[in-house]
Enzyme design. Structure first.
Site, short mmCIF file in Angstrom:
data_model
loop_
_atom_site.label_atom_id
_atom_site.label_comp_id
_atom_site.label_asym_id
_atom_site.label_seq_id
_atom_site.Cartn_x
_atom_site.Cartn_y
_atom_site.Cartn_z
N ASP A 466 -28.98 -6.57 36.85
CA ASP A 466 -28.56 -7.90 37.26
C ASP A 466 -29.59 -8.53 38.21
O ASP A 466 -30.46 -7.85 38.76
CB ASP A 466 -27.20 -7.78 37.97
CG ASP A 466 -26.35 -9.03 37.87
OD1 ASP A 466 -26.89 -10.09 37.48
OD2 ASP A 466 -25.15 -8.94 38.20
N ASP A 536 -21.41 -15.62 32.64
CA ASP A 536 -20.24 -15.10 33.34
C ASP A 536 -18.98 -15.80 32.85
O ASP A 536 -17.87 -15.39 33.18
CB ASP A 536 -20.38 -15.34 34.86
CG ASP A 536 -21.24 -14.26 35.51
OD1 ASP A 536 -21.51 -13.24 34.84
OD2 ASP A 536 -21.63 -14.44 36.67
C1 DGJ Z 1 -23.13 -11.24 38.13
C2 DGJ Z 1 -22.92 -10.77 36.72
O1 DGJ Z 1 -23.20 -11.81 35.82
C3 DGJ Z 1 -21.50 -10.25 36.57
O2 DGJ Z 1 -21.27 -9.87 35.24
C4 DGJ Z 1 -21.29 -9.10 37.51
O3 DGJ Z 1 -22.10 -8.02 37.15
C5 DGJ Z 1 -21.59 -9.54 38.94
N1 DGJ Z 1 -22.88 -10.15 39.05
C6 DGJ Z 1 -21.50 -8.37 39.88
O4 DGJ Z 1 -21.89 -8.72 41.15
#
Ligand code: DGJ
Length: 720
Positions: A466, A536
């Site tokens: 991430d 997300d």
């Molecule tokens: C952002 C990501 O896009 C989410 O899927 C998740 O992993 C969060 N970060 C966790 O902090």
């Protein structure tokens, strides 16, 4: 595929599968003559219409234009000499043909697996006064309509050169009426399709965020007016890079369009010492005369097979369940195992432990950089948890955010100068975190050490990598003042180096990149990690647009798509489990919710989805995409995946809101073999010609959020 050269006339003719690209050296400049449908090789290239009447620089269609000698359009490069001047003049020196495709050192790029798959032309230009030499690289692929372009700038003089601008490519074409097509958005609403005239003043998209970003994807296409999914000319430009970029189309007074793509010159300055060279990232340029659909399929195949790498490149991807939306930071080992156990019973193959397993990370304010397991949450460590997950028959995956550091972390307390910052200035926080200075080898070494220790000691089969904030105060404590303008790019190169090292050392791990969803969904990332978390936003209705837009450039195998709970956590919408499944099954499928909370009836539906996806994933992940109905144009969306040999296909249809008193829906299918008969599940057997020309009809029942997945198989059982 071939590169034909007429040395006497100074003509270069690059031929790909159905595409030609023609240049000529005129008055010492490489001039652009043609890019489009394939031309014969046998010498009909004299007096091409692309040649201007007047040979002044402002009207010449050029391949790598300079600044300062009469061309008032945007230059491809600009270099400052020690005397302060910023004018150079590149003159043709020679060329070289290389079988295959050379690597771009330290950079992600498309590749050829064998020398007969591709051919590369290098054209060398030089500015005698400064010693600047530029090599333009062009690769044509035998089985593709893509051409990869980049440039290498070399200081062969004795003085310092400062690169102020070093784009990857520039091309001047006669297409002033064409429309700019690109992908724009925001967090949670990535890749929304945009289309508008290039217009006076041009169209310019860019990132200054230190990452490609949610806002604009590093991609620009120019489409003939009226070009649609199937018809019309389209020129695509996709930048294989994950940092600051610029892509622009400019219409000049002679109605020529200059298209340029490269590292954003904004806040960029690179000191090139005598003997040093600078390699730009590459732009993959695709020509299609069968619309946007044709362009997308070219990108999909090239990126899936000759950009992505590793053991997972050609393998179907596991169906996963991720605990993020199920638990966020609040979980125990028992809770995680219960989700995995429910997953195992439903046929899910991989459990992914998301954020919150390390340091004191119970919310997003702390511990990034301290990649040590939190024993309060996981008393038996990652090893213990992974073992329990593995015993259930699931593989174990883990979330990391290696490029970041929390001010509240042991790492930051020990090394406050390891983050990007400018001495004496504020360190701007975003999501309560700072960005590690990846231009520094010591920082990369430390992060490599921590992560590789985990990957060695825990049976990790998957990593979600991430990256949750843009870059600010881009400066490095390890670089001298005159090199601070290099840090944004050096940081990116450092990130790439770390990714190369870890993905190379742990080839059995499936890596998925992520950046608050699709904030770094770009070809640069796909070189290291063959799939990306697309957004997300997991709402099925929103995802129609996000996945449709993303599919303009990126293959379904790269598009992470999960079923999540309702009401949806991002938009509060309630959609049926069936639709959520059908939307997610159009990409790289998984779940992101608490599976233990499902009713028995829902569990049966999930079992059905998992079984269905297992049987169709080769078609989705390795087939060809045909878009039928766009969510940007109305209430319905439809797309198809067709195997390369056209023996099998899948039709996906979605209708968001019900309408009263509707006639039967008639959908004309695409991509089938007109000569074959197809068994259409639930409908009967029909000819491919009839399905494509007359269509398939069905009644959409009352109720919002209708979705349909129909499987088609060659009725004779033939395989092509
Ligand atoms: C952002 C990501 O896009 C989410 O899927 C998740 O992993 C969060 N970060 C966790 O902090």
């Amino acid at each position: 595929m071939a590169i034909h050269i007429d040395e006497r006339a100074g003509l270069f003719h690059l031929q790909g599968k159905d595409v030609s690209y023609v240049m000529q050296v005129v008055d010492g400049y490489p001039v652009h003559l043609y890019w489009g449908k394939k031309l014969r090789a046998d010498g009909n290239l004299q007096d091409m219409p692309g040649l201007p009447k007047h040979r002044n620089l402002d009207q010449m269609p050029q391949e790598y234009p300079q600044y300062g000698s009469g061309d008032f359009r945007s230059p491809a490069y600009q270099v400052q000499l020690e005397d302060g001047s910023r004018i150079t003049e590149l003159v043709y020196q020679g060329y070289r043909i290389i079988p295959g495709k050379p690597r771009l050192e330290g950079l992600p790029a498309t590749y050829a697996e064998a020398d007969d798959e591709a051919e590369t032309l290098e054209i060398t230009l030089a500015d005698a006064y400064s010693g600047l030499r530029v090599t333009l690289l062009y690769t044509v692929f035998k089985d593709s309509n893509a051409i990869a372009r980049s440039a290498r700038l070399i200081n062969s003089g004795s003085g310092q050169l400062k690169l102020l601008r070093a784009l990857s490519m520039s091309v001047d074409m006669d297409i002033p009426d064409y429309e700019a097509v690109y992908l724009a958005g925001a967090w949670g609403r990535e890749a929304h399709l945009q289309r508008r005239p290039i217009g006076p003043g041009g169209t310019r998209i860019e990132s200054r965020r230190g990452m490609s970003g949610h806002q604009l994807n590093p991609f620009l296409a120019l489409a003939e007016p009226g070009a649609d999914e199937d018809r019309g000319e389209v020129y695509g430009f996709s930048f294989v890079y994950s940092g600051n970029f610029l892509a622009q189309a400019e219409v000049d007074s002679m109605r020529k369009v200059r298209v340029q793509v490269g590292i954003n010159p904004f806040d960029f300055c690179w000191l090139l010492m005598p003997g040093e060279s600078f390699q730009t990232p590459e732009t993959v340029m695709v020509y299609s005369d069968n619309g946007l659909g044709g362009m997308s399929r070219t990108y999909h195949k090239l990126y899936r097979t000759r950009l992505c790498r590793g053991v997972y490149r050609d393998q179907v991807r596991p169906i996963l369940v991720n605990n993020w939306e199920a638990t966020y930071f609040q979980f125990t080992a028992g809770k995680l195992v219960s989700i995995a156990k429910a997953g195992a019973e439903l046929g899910i193959e991989l459990f992914v432990l998301d954020d919150g397993w390390f340091g004191k990370r119970n919310d997003d304010t702390t511990s990034l950089g301290d990649w040590v397991v939190n024993r309060d949450k996981l008393p038996d460590g990652l090893e213990g948890l992974a073992e329990r997950i593995n015993r259930l028959g699931l593989k174990f995956g883990i979330w990391v955010e290696p490029e970041m550091v929390s001010p509240d972390s042991d790492l930051y307390r020990a090394h406050p100068d390891w983050c990007l910052h400018v001495e004496g200035r504020r360190r701007t926080l975003a999501r309560t975190q700072l960005v590690l200075d990846m231009s520094r080898p010591d920082v990369r070494e430390h992060i490599y050490g921590m992560l590789s220790a985990i990957f060695r000691s825990v049976p990790v089969a998957y990593v979600k990598w991430d990256m949750n904030r843009s870059l600010t105060e881009i400066g490095s404590a390890a670089a001298p003042p005159e090199r601070q303008g290099e840090i944004a790019h050096r940081h990116m190169l450092g990130v790439y180096e770390l990714m190369e090292r870890l993905t190379g050392e742990f080839p059995h791990i499936l890596f998925e990149s992520c950046s608050s969803g699709g904030g770094r969904f770009d070809p640069g990332m796909l070189y290291y990690m063959p799939q990306t978390w697309t957004s997300d936003n997991t709402d099925a209705v929103e995802r129609l647009k996000i996945q449709y837009g993303t599919s303009l450039v990126y293959p379904a195998s790269a598009i992470g798509a999960h079923v999540s709970a309702v009401p949806n956590h991002q938009v509060g919408r309630v959609t049926p489990l069936k639709m959520r499944g059908d939307v997610a099954m159009s990409g790289n499928f998984g779940y992101e919710l608490d599976l233990t909370k499902f009713t028995d009836e829902e569990k049966e539906e999930v079992k059905r989805q998992v079984a269905l996806y297992k049987s169709i994933r080769p078609i989705v992940q390795q087939g060809e995409l045909y878009r039928l109905l766009s969510p940007f144009e109305g209430n319905e969306t439809a797309w198809m995946f067709v195997t390369e040999d056209r023996s099998e296909a899948l039709l996906f249809y979605f209708k968001v809101l019900a309408e009263p008193h509707m006639p039967k829906k008639r959908l004309r299918l695409k991509g089938l073999d007109p000569q074959r008969d197809y068994a259409v599940e639930g409908f009967g057997t029909f000819g491919g010609d009839r399905l494509m020309h007359a269509g398939l009809a069905f009644q959409v029942p009352p109720g919002d959020h209708f979705s349909l997945v129909v499987r088609l198989r060659d009725a004779a059982g033939g395989k092509g």
